[in-house]
Design an enzyme around this catalytic site. Structure first.
Site, short mmCIF file in Angstrom:
data_model
loop_
_atom_site.label_atom_id
_atom_site.label_comp_id
_atom_site.label_asym_id
_atom_site.label_seq_id
_atom_site.Cartn_x
_atom_site.Cartn_y
_atom_site.Cartn_z
N LYS A 99 0.84 -1.21 0.00
CA LYS A 99 0.00 0.00 0.00
C LYS A 99 0.87 1.26 0.00
O LYS A 99 0.65 2.20 -0.79
CB LYS A 99 -0.92 0.01 1.22
CG LYS A 99 -1.69 1.31 1.42
CD LYS A 99 -2.66 1.61 0.28
CE LYS A 99 -3.29 2.97 0.45
NZ LYS A 99 -4.17 3.35 -0.67
N CYS A 149 -3.70 10.74 0.21
CA CYS A 149 -2.78 9.60 0.29
C CYS A 149 -1.38 9.90 -0.21
O CYS A 149 -0.40 9.58 0.44
CB CYS A 149 -3.27 8.40 -0.50
SG CYS A 149 -4.81 8.44 -1.23
#
Ligand code: SAJ
Length: 438
Positions: free
Chosen positions: A221, A275
């Protein structure tokens, strides 16, 4: 309950699911599991958010196709109920954790929300329950923080509870779509736990479910977003070189990408969002106690964070062509969201530019067709301004007649961070400066 028994309950949709953190990730996740037939309890700390959800209204800003209707459906059928009371989790078989994991001013995660959740959760956790962290976390966090915090009062992994992490890949504006279609990396503290997690996500995810260990899930991730940040930084650095040597980065990019295996991304006025600015720092944090010489990933962050300031430099140069100083200029900033055609302003590069301009003494007027408070008429906002700086590639700007913008401004000073008005490059009647144009 044994893991096999839990897996059977999950497969039969009898497992009781809890989702802690009902933000732009947790809420759609809770609604999705309720949609397919699970009984879901959502937990949050914000009372007004809980109240809105329990009457079937979405507290999430922006346009999220399908979410409002889905929420109304699953709350009406009472398959989803929101609460702030952890005691209501005492009978939950699966607990998903979806809280924010920001980094601080030193680019390090404090995990304040995650720690608070784990400390409250361990007091009510049912024996044999499966805890899954969906938040983005630095490599090593499951082993070094999550498991120790859950076990502080004596719980024993793979006996009293099972543990895994499954990072999400949502994007504002496509929350439900991404949740349903994108593949997921499923990290289990044991292979059997990963298998039970796969049987859970099989109910809602059409994409691949790749069972791995927890560290791999943490690495994937954070690396996938660090990868994108480095790619953008490369494009930005080539753009700066083009400006210095008289090149056109858009032509260069087009021709570079004709070479096999090249996919140069778009240079621009900076990198914002929830993000990309954060996850590279989480990846780096995972290696903080090692001897690894971390150069590329931090440097990419510095490059991307420098782009809003570069916009201020371009503006200063263009104003000077009219004997204007930034300190006494009135500047129209076009675009305050971090992404085109979005109202999301999280970590927006425009906030850095506005701060720099204000610190220089300039007067700033902000326009953004999507962000509440800045949705004025663009040409009206331009009147009385000495210059305009384009920070976001909103469709409204692409459709604008740039001559009308020029007529509204005191001076034809136009700084372009997203190649919106490149048609005026080289025109004598504009003081046009753009990222990547020498
Ligand atoms: N940006 C550039 N140049 C580019 C691409 C983006 O300057 O070539 C800027 C954007 O203007 C924005 C920022 O970077 O300010 C982030 O843009 P983004 O397109 O990466 O959008 P995000 O922040 O919503 O990223 C999400 C991420 N998804 C998840 O974390 C699950 C990212 O991993 C995805 O690659 C991205 O969506 C996507 O491609 O949809």
């Amino acid at each position: 309950m044994s893991l096999d028994a839990l897996k059977e309950k999950i497969e039969g949709k009898q497992a009781k699911i809890a989702v802690i953190g009902l933000g732009y990730v947790g809420l759609p996740v809770a609604a999705e599991f309720a949609r397919v037939g699970f009984e879901v309890i959502g937990v949050d700390v914000i009372d007004e958010r809980i109240a809105k959800i329990n009457v079937g209204e979405s507290p999430i800003e922006g346009n999220e196709p399908g979410l409002e209707d889905l929420l109304a459906e699953v709350t009406a059928s009472e398959r989803l109920h929101a609460t702030s009371d952890y005691q209501e989790l005492a009978d939950s078989d699966v607990i998903l954790i979806d809280v924010q994991t920001p980094v601080d001013e030193n680019n390090e995660p404090r995990y304040v929300a995650l720690k608070a959740v784990l400390q409250d959760l361990r007091k009510v956790l049912k024996k044999g329950a499966l805890v899954i962290v969906e938040s983005t976390i630095a490599p090593g966090t499951m082993n070094n923080l999550v498991q120790p915090l859950l076990e502080e009062d004596g719980l024993v992994l793979n006996d009293d509870y099972y543990l895994g992490n499954c990072p999400e890949r949502v994007m504002p504006g496509k929350l439900l779509h991404n949740l349903r279609t994108l593949s997921r990396v499923v990290g289990g503290m044991t292979p059997e736990t990963a298998e039970a997690m796969v049987s859970l996500y099989n109910h809602v995810v059409e994409g691949d479910l790749d069972a791995v260990d927890c560290v791999t899930a943490e690495l994937v991730k954070t690396a996938e977003n660090a990868y994108r940040d480095v790619q953008i930084a490369f494009a930005n650095e080539v753009a700066l070189i083009c400006e210095a040597v008289g090149g056109d980065v858009w032509k260069v990019r087009e021709l570079v990408n004709k070479s096999p295996g090249r996919h140069m991304l778009l240079p621009g006025a900076g990198v914002g969002g929830h993000c990309i600015p954060k996850d590279p720092w989480l990846l780096v944090y995972g290696a903080k106690d090692s001897e690894v010489p971390l150069r590329v990933i931090p440097a990419a962050r510095m490059t991307n964070d420098s782009m809003p300031l570069h916009m201020a430099e371009l503006l200063t140069d263009a104003l000077a062509e009219h004997d204007l100083a930034l300190a006494s200029a009135r500047v129209l900033v076009m675009g305050y969201a971090y992404l085109e055609n979005s109202d999301d302003t999280r970590n927006s590069p425009s906030t850095d530019l506005v701060k720099a301009l204000a610190e220089s003494g300039a007067e700033v007027v902000i326009h953004d067709p999507y962000v509440p408070g800045y949705q004025s008429d663009l040409l009206e906002s331009a009147k009385g301004c000495d210059a305009a700086v384009v920070m976001v590639r909103h469709s409204e700007y692409l459709d604008l007649d740039v001559e009308l913008l020029k007529a509204a401004l005191n001076y034809p000073v136009l700084i372009d961070g997203r190649a919106v008005f490149s048609q005026v490059a080289g025109q004598d009647d504009f003081s046009y400066k753009a990222v990547g144009l020498g």
